[in-house]
Motif scaffolding. Sequence first.
Motif, PDB file in Angstrom:
ATOM      1  N   ALA A   1       0.825  -1.205   0.000  1.00 10.28           N
ATOM      2  CA  ALA A   1       0.000   0.000   0.000  1.00 10.28           C
ATOM      3  C   ALA A   1       0.861   1.258   0.000  1.00 10.28           C
ATOM      4  O   ALA A   1       0.582   2.224  -0.724  1.00 10.28           O
ATOM      5  N   ALA A   2       1.927   1.266   0.798  1.00  8.64           N
ATOM      6  CA  ALA A   2       2.810   2.427   0.850  1.00  8.64           C
ATOM      7  C   ALA A   2       3.517   2.646  -0.476  1.00  8.64           C
ATOM      8  O   ALA A   2       3.699   3.786  -0.918  1.00  8.64           O
ATOM      9  N   ALA A   3       3.929   1.555  -1.136  1.00  8.98           N
ATOM     10  CA  ALA A   3       4.627   1.682  -2.417  1.00  8.98           C
ATOM     11  C   ALA A   3       3.726   2.262  -3.494  1.00  8.98           C
ATOM     12  O   ALA A   3       4.157   3.099  -4.304  1.00  8.98           O
ATOM     13  N   VAL A   4       2.456   1.853  -3.519  1.00  8.06           N
ATOM     14  CA  VAL A   4       1.529   2.327  -4.546  1.00  8.06           C
ATOM     15  C   VAL A   4       1.077   3.751  -4.242  1.00  8.06           C
ATOM     16  O   VAL A   4       1.146   4.635  -5.105  1.00  8.06           O
ATOM     17  N   ALA A   5       0.617   4.002  -3.021  1.00  8.14           N
ATOM     18  CA  ALA A   5       0.166   5.348  -2.669  1.00  8.14           C
ATOM     19  C   ALA A   5       1.333   6.318  -2.541  1.00  8.14           C
ATOM     20  O   ALA A   5       1.160   7.525  -2.714  1.00  8.14           O
ATOM     21  N   GLY A   6       2.525   5.774  -2.264  1.00  3.44           N
ATOM     22  CA  GLY A   6       3.702   6.617  -2.101  1.00  3.44           C
ATOM     23  C   GLY A   6       4.410   6.961  -3.393  1.00  3.44           C
ATOM     24  O   GLY A   6       5.477   7.596  -3.370  1.00  3.44           O
TER      25      GLY A   6
END
Length: 456
Positions: free
Chosen positions: A153-158
């Motif tokens: 989630a952090a990789a995609v939203a980040g």
Amino acid sequence: MLTADPWPGDVVGLVEEFRAGRRSPAQELAAVLGAVERSGLGAVCHVDAEAAGAAARDVDLDLPLAGVPFAVKELEQVAGWPRADASVPLRHRRSARTSTQVQRLVAAGAIPVFQTPSSELARGDDTVSRLHGVTRNPWRPDASAGGSSGGSAAAVAGGLVTLATATDGGGSTRQPAAFCGLPGLKTTWRITPGGPEPVIEPLTVVTTVLTRSVRDLARVLDLTVGFDPRDPYSAPGPVGGRRFVAGLGAVPTRGLRIAWMPGLGGARPEPGVLAAVGDTFAELVAAAGLCQVAPPEVSFPAGAASFAGIAALRLYRWLAPHWPASADELTDDIASAMRAVTLLDPTVLAGLDDYRIAVIEAVAALFEAVDLVACPTVATEAFPAGDSAPRPPGPLAIANVSGCPAISIPAGSGPTGLPVGLQVFAPHHRDALLIELAAAVERVRPWPLVAPGAPR
């Protein structure tokens, strides 16, 4: 115009950029690798730049995911990549095979670039481990990205990649999606196969993906669902069809009965979260032409202890050879679970089946009375990063134990400005309906595709 940053849009838009010649897969990969190197999110635990570079130089632009870099959650296998599952005692393991979902993404032209961290052995709702440290929320780095798919989630939203794989065994996709402002689907059990080494117990885990847009979710599902002979529990159906993409805009929703049940699963949403999600729920009802009805009087069994017992059996499978010598290497939660599972007796094990049956019966009763059920995905905004204190599963685990699909739809922000999610449950194999409802919200209330300031 080309920039040093990865593509800030979605998967479908990136493929269109490649085909128009405005970006190239090799340039995009270089931007992703640069952003990974600079990132402070703790969303990456292994990088395979050499293999990704070779793939980026030989892309067939006619493929549906041509040249799209993507990340793989560490609980999902890629041949030659680490297979530690965020656990120190397992740090020397390597995967000999590649999961069916990753194989299908690669066959569609996507390029696996890096691995994202999980919470240890997927347990817990914060992505923190002694092996990888803390994963941070791209909306605010002092906040949690959720778990166990918090790294994805952090990789995609980040802003690092447009696509990452995920798993959901007790909310592990939906909770991080809600915390990071993404749509997150827990599919009907095993419409996407779990092979080539399909985990059967604890009968709750599905393999899925995290994307920035609903159309991406539909496109990727079309490429990954369908029967796999290496997973006898996978659902029948063709691979590479147009079941979900073709359905967008065509799945009937008008007149369907939906119940608003914010206390589902014993949840007690914070007032600010309840208000924000309630507003989005009202917009969904209006946009999709739904009919809100009174909640059915259905009772669910108290679930925290029983659900934890189901999940603990899987932990024992992996850690038994290292136990108790590895106790000091484990997070406190995992060590406690290992101590508890060694004390399970036949009465407790039989009770786990009773719990499953009670949840399945309750869900069946729900959907005899209504077509859909909605509630906040999580009762709170994201808590502080690194806070791995156990929390009750609330409504999240209901979909896992029963096998029904559920989706978290971005629902704006809570009182402190962090994202919150609206969760909608549907009967088995109505995944396309949930995607349609998410698209209805996306049309009337578009959400940011990446967190402010991304890439981080």
